[in-house]
Scaffold this motif. Structure first.
Motif: not given
Length: 351
Positions: A184-191, A195-200, A298-313
């Motif tokens: 289920k890749g929850h480890d990737i989600l947590i990682a 990377r998003l500690a600067d966002l709320d 298995d790409d936590s950096a790209r997953f973080a980027d996608a989450l950031r895209q939605l959180l910031e917009n």
């Protein structure tokens, strides 16, 4: 009047287990009975696909005792692992229920994966017909296992309409739902969340401890990370509590390494949620393009980027959410799933 063909639905362990596969089979069993069809539930040892020798022998005895005038619908956890020699002596005609091939499970050593592949391939030759939840699973069985396309039917999972009114909370809630298992890749989600500690935001991961060692590792990841106060590993929740989280969430995120379908994606869609997941297995076929952001597994950096895209917009979140709400009206119900399976039971494969 057409006589509805009777069946036995053989499922390992507790049918009320909270996973997508068990939910599917529980609802399918109920749907077939609701048609007025005589369908018996047969509980097999819960240890499949890794039974002891005694449990394997007990399961084979149970299946061989079934009469030849009832179709045996056999769950894939058993079908893909049961000894071929024993299965060949089952008198009842077999309808294999394959959610995804066992050899594709995450974390298997090569020898185990090869054994499961060979067993499932050989067992598929004994089935009159195969029922799958997605075109993706069908294509795998055709291309890798040599099953004729004419011997496979798709019964897409259904969905229930949400019982709660949408009530998004602030800060945005990121919801993930899936058993605590490496696939289920929850480890990737947590990682990614680290990377998003600067966002709320805050995040809740819902899922039973299917793989206890992995569940402990996830808890340790959270406690060691820089966002431990914002990530909740909620475990298995009652349905009312889960529905409340769906109604409050702003984003659904599952960093899965593989899905044969993924019922939870339809549930997220029904709640009007944008979805962040991985380009793997049946995921691209299951989640409409208009509501998703997909990244490689298995790409936590790209997953973080996608989450950031939605959180910031917020506007993009709203656009994807609106698309999800519109598309949800076209999702099938569980009666549609049962109708597709019933057509197979009453069709020429079991005539």
């Amino acid at each position: 009047m057409t006589t509805l063909r009777s069946a036995v639905f053989a499922i390992p362990g507790d049918i009320n287990t909270v996973t997508g596969g068990y939910i599917y089979e529980r609802r399918l069993l109920q749907g077939l009975c609701d048609q007025g069809r005589d369908v018996e539930h047969l509980e097999l040892p819960a240890s499949f696909p890794d039974p002891s020798e005694a449990e394997m022998a007990a399961a084979i005895d149970q299946l061989q005792a079934l009469p030849e005038d009832r179709v045996l619908i056999l769950d894939g956890l058993v079908f893909g692992a049961i000894a071929t020699r024993g299965l060949a002596r089952v008198r009842a005609p077999i309808l294999a229920m394959i959610h995804h091939p066992l050899a594709l499970e995450s974390g298997l050593d090569p020898q185990r994966a090869d054994h499961l592949f060979r067993t499932e391939r050989d067992n598929l030759r004994l089935a009159r017909h195969v029922l799958v939840p997605s075109p993706h699973t069908k294509s795998i069985l055709v291309e890798r296992y040599g099953v004729s396309p004419d011997h496979i039917s798709i019964a897409r999972p259904g969905i229930d309409k949400p019982r709660r009114v949408t009530a998004r909370v602030s800060p945005p809630l990121i919801l993930s739902v899936g058993i605590l298992h490496p696939r289920k890749g929850h480890d990737i989600l947590i990682a990614a969340l680290s990377r998003l500690a600067d966002l709320d935001w805050r995040a809740v991961i819902v899922g039973g401890r299917w793989h206890p060692d992995h569940a402990d590792e996830l808890a340790q990841m959270i406690s060691r990370g820089n966002a431990s106060d914002r990530i909740i590993l909620a475990g298995k929740l009652p349905d009312d509590a889960l529905q409340r989280l769906f109604s409050e969430a702003s984003i659904f995120a599952l960093a899965t390494r593989y899905e044969g379908y993924g019922i939870v994606f339809d549930e997220a869609l029904s709640h009007g949620l944008p979805i962040v997941s991985c380009d793997t297995g049946a995921v691209p076929d299951t989640i409409p393009e208009a509501v998703r952001l997909l990244v490689p597994p298995d790409d936590s950096a790209r997953f973080a980027d996608a989450l950031r895209q939605l959180l910031e917009n917020e506007d993009e979140r709203a656009r994807l959410s609106g698309a999800a709400a519109r598309l949800a009206s076209g999702l099938p119900g569980w009666s549609d799933t049962a109708r597709a399976a019933g057509a197979v039971l009453d069709g020429p494969a079991f005539g």
